[in-house]
Design a protein around this motif. Structure first.
Motif, PDB file in Angstrom:
ATOM      1  N   GLN A  61     -11.642   1.241  -7.633  1.00  0.00           N
ATOM      2  CA  GLN A  61     -11.344   2.512  -6.967  1.00  0.00           C
ATOM      3  C   GLN A  61     -11.742   3.716  -7.814  1.00  0.00           C
ATOM      4  OE1 GLN A  61      -7.147   2.200  -6.206  1.00  0.00           O
ATOM      5  NE2 GLN A  61      -7.391   0.684  -4.584  1.00  0.00           N
ATOM      6  N   ALA A 115      -0.168   3.731  -5.381  1.00  0.00           N
ATOM      7  CA  ALA A 115      -1.049   3.906  -4.215  1.00  0.00           C
ATOM      8  C   ALA A 115      -0.874   5.286  -3.594  1.00  0.00           C
ATOM      9  CB  ALA A 115      -0.762   2.821  -3.180  1.00  0.00           C
ATOM     10  N   HIS A 160      -2.640   7.793  -5.794  1.00  0.00           N
ATOM     11  CA  HIS A 160      -4.096   7.671  -5.659  1.00  0.00           C
ATOM     12  C   HIS A 160      -4.572   8.299  -4.350  1.00  0.00           C
ATOM     13  CE1 HIS A 160      -7.799   5.300  -4.573  1.00  0.00           C
ATOM     14  NE2 HIS A 160      -8.134   5.770  -5.742  1.00  0.00           N
ATOM     15  N   GLN A 161      -3.853   8.047  -3.256  1.00  0.00           N
ATOM     16  CA  GLN A 161      -4.218   8.662  -1.971  1.00  0.00           C
ATOM     17  C   GLN A 161      -4.098  10.185  -2.045  1.00  0.00           C
ATOM     18  OE1 GLN A 161      -1.676   6.870   0.953  1.00  0.00           O
ATOM     19  NE2 GLN A 161      -2.620   4.856   0.790  1.00  0.00           N
ATOM     20  N   SER A 193       0.815  -1.218   0.000  1.00  0.00           N
ATOM     21  CA  SER A 193       0.000   0.000   0.000  1.00  0.00           C
ATOM     22  C   SER A 193       0.848   1.269   0.000  1.00  0.00           C
ATOM     23  CB  SER A 193      -0.915   0.002   1.225  1.00  0.00           C
ATOM     24  OG  SER A 193      -0.158  -0.103   2.406  1.00  0.00           O
ATOM     25  N   ALA A 228      -6.163  -2.772  -2.043  1.00  0.00           N
ATOM     26  CA  ALA A 228      -6.884  -1.937  -1.081  1.00  0.00           C
ATOM     27  C   ALA A 228      -8.122  -2.619  -0.542  1.00  0.00           C
ATOM     28  CB  ALA A 228      -7.273  -0.609  -1.717  1.00  0.00           C
TER      29      ALA A 228
END
Length: 624
Positions: free
Chosen positions: A409, A357, A360-361, A352, A506
């Motif tokens: 997502q 990732a 994306h966060q 993660s 995720a």
């Protein structure tokens, strides 16, 4: 004290007889009574009370045994012993935190608390007895010393791992802000060699404790031992504390203590230090982006449903934060495009904390923060919309960005981007004109459908068509609306024939917790029974179909809501939208919004303000 002690519990008897003058050598059943025992009978003094008969034994005759009353169970003794041990440890460690002790002793005591807090029962004991505020009350000057500040930040990090509130009071929160603002990472090179050696020892001890934590409660990710600092640990603690658990007083005190200003300044400084890159982000840029990501997530949490914090951040540094967030949004878009479309089997191998990732966060945190500060705020939406390229980037997040994100997502990115565009154009005519005048490409779903149609024809592939933003949004609405209608009319056989999407890192399989119970008594009366895996597969497909229908319906509703806001008081654009709709009828948009409004009112998800806005858009569309 009586000369006789009771040997056993009293027994009741309803037979009344004369009290014997001396102990009987034999019992009523003929067996000899044990020596030293005497029978005593007590007659009732009240009506309806029974006679009580008991055996007495003199102390002199108790040679080999004694009677112990009210013996605790083994579990009770263990619990009592643990509580007493925790209380003794706390008392011992608290003595070492006194201001009269030297810094080394205080560091050792604080590190002792950190090691003890690795046990959940110890943390629960500290909360139950109100020890947390007492501990931090003796560490109010911890930010002045690098080693003591690092130990204190480590203790805060350990206590913030639980799902429960950390029970911080005002003084402890101000201490957290001081640790955040006086980061030792920038001062370690200014220390003498002996202090640097002690600081590295503290880092190693903390790292040894953190590595023993389970992954679910350790959010430090892939940082190195040398990267541990009080600022980093304080930020992680603050991020955990503000994630849906912070009350309004916490958000207010964080602003008054200067925490919001420091976090916002960190974002601004990191955005200014980011250098333009043509390839994948790495090195110093990646470190700066990770710092921005953590700060943006904290700001997102403290601005949610808090008008004072929203206005404060908008006015801070001449909208400097909004400019920095806009730059972060553009960088997320560019980097995700460079990463390309993720493959499920590749994503599953990544942890993660991989680049994809992190991007994306950061994208989600940026969109949520902009959504918060522009919500029902005309001045805020105007200032956000003024940023160069921000509205175009947000539109690309709706139309093109989902293809670079895992399928499970994409929904969050679509809804947040559409919601941000709705906020920007709802109260700002300037933003409405800017969005309508934009030229873009059709959504990636529409392009993929057209490419499949063209591949079967003689034309082959063709270049992407440039269309107006209104046409692209109408096409997106029609596609999602038709997908939702298809899911509603889909038969059970067709639904079971579809294969559900694979889950990325995720998400785990949502059916792992299900246990199939079987009735062994019925046998095979109706033929062979399906296996447990077949039952789970059927349930998984049904859930996938229902979730896909919900996502398509919500995306279509948000798109219709955005189009309604663009057409309000802009009758010249009604003809452009009408030409793109089937039969030139707005009924499909009105029906979709009415269903969405019913869902919102049923769940009370948007509040009175959101329901009124949707109702106004429905009225506008019904007039066309």
């Amino acid at each position: 004290m009586n000369q006789d002690d009771e040997f056993s519990g009293p027994t009741s008897s309803t037979n009344q007889g004369p009290l014997p003058s001396k102990p009987a050598p034999f019992r009523s059943d003929g067996k000899q009574r044990a020596s030293g025992l005497t029978k005593q009978t007590v007659y009732p003094k009240k009506v309806n009370h029974s006679v009580v008969t008991s055996l007495k034994c003199k102390k002199g005759d108790k040679k080999l045994y004694t009677v112990v009353r009210h013996v605790k169970g083994a579990s009770d003794c263990q619990e009592s012993g643990e509580s007493q041990q925790y209380a003794d440890d706390i008392e011992y460690l608290m003595d070492g935190l006194k201001g009269t002790e030297n810094v080394g002793t205080r560091c050792l005591s604080t590190m002792g608390f950190v090691e003890k807090c690795s046990v959940p029962q110890f943390r629960m004991h500290m909360r139950a007895h109100g020890t947390i505020a007492k501990v931090f009350g003796k560490l109010q000057d911890a930010a002045q010393d690098p080693c003591l500040g690092l130990c204190t930040a480590g203790l805060m990090y350990m206590l913030s791992r639980d799902r429960l509130n950390m029970d911080l009071d005002r003084d402890s929160l101000w201490l957290l802000v001081r640790l955040l603002s006086k980061d030792t990472a920038h001062r370690i090179h200014q220390l003498d060699p002996s202090q640097q050696a002690e600081y590295k020892k503290v880092q190693e001890k903390l790292w040894a404790v953190f590595t023993e934590l389970p992954k679910a409660s350790n959010s430090l990710g892939d940082i190195e031992t040398s990267d541990l600092s009080n600022g980093h640990l304080a930020m992680e603690s603050l991020l955990s504390l503000t994630s849906k658990r912070a009350g309004e007083w916490f958000k207010e005190e964080l602003r008054l203590a200067g925490g919001l200003e420091h976090i916002a300044q960190t974002v601004i400084s990191a955005a200014l230090s980011l250098s333009p890159v043509t390839g994948r982000m790495e090195g110093e840029n990646l470190v700066l982006f990770k710092t921005m990501n953590r700060c943006l997530r904290v700001l997102e949490n403290v601005t949610f449903m808090n008008n004072e914090n929203q206005q404060y951040l908008l006015e801070l540094k001449g909208c400097g934060l909004v400019k920095a967030v806009g730059k972060a949004l553009r960088m997320c878009e560019n980097q995700l495009e460079l990463c390309g479309e993720p493959e499920v089997h590749v994503i599953k191998k990544l942890d993660s904390y991989g680049l994809h990732a992190i991007l994306h966060q950061g994208l989600l945190a940026t969109l949520r923060l902009l959504l918060n500060i522009s919500h029902d705020n005309e001045w805020g939406s105007m200032k956000v919309g003024e940023q160069e390229g921000l509205m175009l980037t947000t539109l690309q997040c709706v139309l093109q960005m989902p293809q670079y994100i895992c399928k499970d997502q994409r929904f969050d990115v679509l809804v947040l981007s559409l919601g941000l565009l709705i906020n920007l154009v709802e109260h700002s005519p300037a933003n409405t004109r800017k969005l309508i005048s934009m030229k873009t490409q059709r959504s990636f779903d529409s392009q993929s459908q057209r490419s499949q149609e063209n591949s079967s024809s003689e034309e082959g592939g063709s270049e992407a068509e440039v269309v107006t933003s209104l046409e692209a949004l109408v096409q997106l609405f029609l596609q999602r609306q038709q997908a939702a209608l298809k899911a509603e009319s889909q038969s059970e056989e067709e639904m079971m024939g579809e294969e559900p999407e694979e889950w990325s890192v995720a998400h785990s399989d949502p059916l792992d917790w299900i246990t199939i119970e079987r009735d062994s008594g019925k046998g095979n009366q109706n033929g062979p029974q399906p296996t447990e895996e077949e039952i789970k597969s059927s349930v998984r497909k049904a859930l996938h179909s229902a979730g896909k229908h919900m996502e398509d319906s919500i995306v279509a509703s948000y798109t219709a809501l955005l189009l309604g806001c663009l057409l309000r008081e802009n009758n010249l654009n009604v003809a452009s939208v009408r030409d793109c709709l089937p039969d030139g009828d707005f009924t499909c948009m009105v029906d979709m919004l009415k269903k969405f409004l019913s869902f919102i009112e049923l769940t009370n998800a948007a509040g009175n303000t959101g329901s009124k806005s949707i109702s106004k858009v429905i009225e506008v569309l019904e007039c066309f």
